[in-house]
Design an enzyme around this catalytic site. Structure first.
Site, PDB file in Angstrom:
ATOM      1  N   GLU A   1      -6.935   5.004   7.692  1.00  0.00           N
ATOM      2  CA  GLU A   1      -6.614   6.457   7.215  1.00  0.00           C
ATOM      3  C   GLU A   1      -7.903   6.905   6.854  1.00  0.00           C
ATOM      4  O   GLU A   1      -8.200   8.207   6.687  1.00  0.00           O
ATOM      5  CB  GLU A   1      -5.464   6.535   6.556  1.00  0.00           C
ATOM      6  CG  GLU A   1      -4.218   6.296   7.154  1.00  0.00           C
ATOM      7  CD  GLU A   1      -3.008   5.861   6.512  1.00  0.00           C
ATOM      8  OE1 GLU A   1      -3.070   5.775   5.217  1.00  0.00           O
ATOM      9  OE2 GLU A   1      -2.014   5.140   7.467  1.00  0.00           O
TER      10      GLU A   1
ATOM     11  N   HIS B 154      -9.400   1.375   5.145  1.00  0.00           N
ATOM     12  CA  HIS B 154      -8.246   1.554   5.599  1.00  0.00           C
ATOM     13  C   HIS B 154      -8.481   2.670   6.663  1.00  0.00           C
ATOM     14  O   HIS B 154      -9.262   3.673   6.629  1.00  0.00           O
ATOM     15  CB  HIS B 154      -7.216   2.106   4.892  1.00  0.00           C
ATOM     16  CG  HIS B 154      -5.831   2.116   5.236  1.00  0.00           C
ATOM     17  ND1 HIS B 154      -5.583   3.179   6.109  1.00  0.00           N
ATOM     18  CD2 HIS B 154      -4.567   1.271   5.135  1.00  0.00           C
ATOM     19  CE1 HIS B 154      -4.291   2.691   6.382  1.00  0.00           C
ATOM     20  NE2 HIS B 154      -3.736   1.709   5.685  1.00  0.00           N
TER      21      HIS B 154
ATOM     22  N   LYS C 260       0.145   4.208  -0.439  1.00  0.00           N
ATOM     23  CA  LYS C 260      -0.379   5.511   0.193  1.00  0.00           C
ATOM     24  C   LYS C 260      -0.291   6.606  -0.627  1.00  0.00           C
ATOM     25  O   LYS C 260      -0.210   6.377  -1.885  1.00  0.00           O
ATOM     26  CB  LYS C 260       0.038   5.811   1.685  1.00  0.00           C
ATOM     27  CG  LYS C 260      -0.230   4.281   2.615  1.00  0.00           C
ATOM     28  CD  LYS C 260      -0.142   4.836   3.859  1.00  0.00           C
ATOM     29  CE  LYS C 260      -0.225   3.413   4.875  1.00  0.00           C
ATOM     30  NZ  LYS C 260      -0.149   3.614   6.230  1.00  0.00           N
TER      31      LYS C 260
ATOM     32  N   GLU D 129      -5.501  -4.652  10.602  1.00  0.00           N
ATOM     33  CA  GLU D 129      -4.466  -3.806  10.752  1.00  0.00           C
ATOM     34  C   GLU D 129      -4.803  -2.920  12.208  1.00  0.00           C
ATOM     35  O   GLU D 129      -5.538  -1.900  12.160  1.00  0.00           O
ATOM     36  CB  GLU D 129      -4.587  -2.687   9.549  1.00  0.00           C
ATOM     37  CG  GLU D 129      -4.079  -3.358   8.456  1.00  0.00           C
ATOM     38  CD  GLU D 129      -3.536  -2.279   7.323  1.00  0.00           C
ATOM     39  OE1 GLU D 129      -2.356  -2.614   6.854  1.00  0.00           O
ATOM     40  OE2 GLU D 129      -4.086  -1.193   7.133  1.00  0.00           O
TER      41      GLU D 129
ATOM     42  N   ASN E 292       0.838  -1.363  -0.102  1.00  0.00           N
ATOM     43  CA  ASN E 292       0.031  -0.012  -0.021  1.00  0.00           C
ATOM     44  C   ASN E 292       0.974   1.399  -0.156  1.00  0.00           C
ATOM     45  O   ASN E 292       1.456   1.660   0.921  1.00  0.00           O
ATOM     46  CB  ASN E 292      -0.875   0.053   1.333  1.00  0.00           C
ATOM     47  CG  ASN E 292      -1.591   1.443   1.350  1.00  0.00           C
ATOM     48  OD1 ASN E 292      -1.793   2.017   0.537  1.00  0.00           O
ATOM     49  ND2 ASN E 292      -2.304   1.299   2.786  1.00  0.00           N
TER      50      ASN E 292
ATOM     51  N   SER F 238       3.240  -2.049  10.500  1.00  0.00           N
ATOM     52  CA  SER F 238       4.765  -1.988  10.683  1.00  0.00           C
ATOM     53  C   SER F 238       5.516  -3.409  10.370  1.00  0.00           C
ATOM     54  O   SER F 238       6.316  -3.877  11.118  1.00  0.00           O
ATOM     55  CB  SER F 238       5.020  -1.784  12.134  1.00  0.00           C
ATOM     56  OG  SER F 238       4.607  -0.439  12.374  1.00  0.00           O
TER      57      SER F 238
ATOM     58  N   GLY G 117       2.408   2.273  10.842  1.00  0.00           N
ATOM     59  CA  GLY G 117       3.334   3.314  10.664  1.00  0.00           C
ATOM     60  C   GLY G 117       4.041   3.850  12.140  1.00  0.00           C
ATOM     61  O   GLY G 117       4.549   4.940  11.995  1.00  0.00           O
TER      62      GLY G 117
END
Ligand code: PGA
Length: 263
Positions: A107, A105, A15, A175, A13, A221, A181
């Protein structure tokens, strides 16, 4: 150890990283790196999820150079077409030979206020246009403390699978928000616990066949140094990789995890 009938999936991904020129250089280097290492493309499915503006360029490159990576998008509209400024239809993604689309996701849930209902509508839109939704679920640290490790992800997936046909192909990605991250990776046991609970949701909603066939990924991660430990878990069938998917050597090493399972 991935279930016998499930091909491992390593998904990158990107992003909002790499413009279309950088994308070409990156995909070529990754392909060379894997070919150099004599990686057997049949053992693991590799998928890349570039920004929308890169998709056409990457599609042409994969096609011309006969690179066996699957292509995916990072989001799609709930609508087919029309007056939805800035939105991208699943029909357009399908025309670009995209196979996958990431949905829900954290985000998108956080920064774009995507609710479970929006996620469910996007899953429907993806399936309608012949795309495999990569349905992302996961809890924040606070939610984990309040309701335990599985409740949030299970609840999110239950809503996302409303109205999905038993025969539909889907991918689920667990996730944990606290691991995305942050470098604070979940333990393989933590990933396994939630992935097993998610497989039970798929069994409940879509039947045992679907549960046996559906790939469930861990994300958050993931690096070359920890991928093998996740892949040893029976209900982890691959990884959704963010930061480390932007580094050619690191992502190639993740894809080649079978060579360092004992590490
Ligand atoms: P990360 O991101 O690998 O950088 O933690 C994973 C993701 O958000 O899909």
């Amino acid at each position: 150890m991935v279930g016998v009938n499930r091909q491992p999936l390593i998904a990158g991904n990107w992003k909002m990283n790499l413009d279309h020129l950088q994308a070409v250089a990156f995909v070529q280097k990754l392909d060379w790196s894997l070919k150099d290492a004599k990686h057997d493309a049949g053992t693991v499915e590799v998928a890349v999820f570039p920004p929308f503006t890169d998709l056409r360029t990457v599609q042409i490159l994969l096609d011309q150079d006969k690179i066996e990576f699957a292509l995916g998008a990072q989001d799609l509209s709930t609508h087919d077409s029309g007056a939805y400024t800035g939105e991208i239809s699943g029909a357009f993604l399908k025309k670009l030979n995209a196979s996958y689309v990431i949905i829900g996701h954290s985000e998108r849930r956080d920064y774009h206020a995507e609710t479970d209902e929006v996620v469910a509508a996007k899953v429907q839109a993806a399936l309608k246009h012949g795309l495999v939704p990569v349905i992302c679920v996961g809890e924040t640290l606070e939610q984990r403390e309040q309701s335990g490790p599985t409740a949030v992800s299970v609840g999110q997936l239950e809503v996302a699978l409303e109205g999905v046909a038993a025969g539909a192909e889907i991918v689920v990605a667990y996730e944990p928000v606290w691991a995305i991250g942050t470098g604070q990776v979940a333990s393989p046991e933590q990933a396994q616990e939630v992935c097993a609970a998610l497989r039970a949701v798929v069994a409940d909603k879509l039947g045992q066949d679907a549960a046996d066939r559906t790939r469930i990924l861990y994300g958050g991660s993931v690096k070359s140094g920890n991928i093998a430990s996740f892949m040893r878990e029976p209900d982890v069938d691959g990884a959704l990789v963010g930061g480390a998917s932007l580094l050619v050597d690191e992502f190639a090493a993740i894809i080649r995890y079978q060579k360092h399972v004992g590490v």
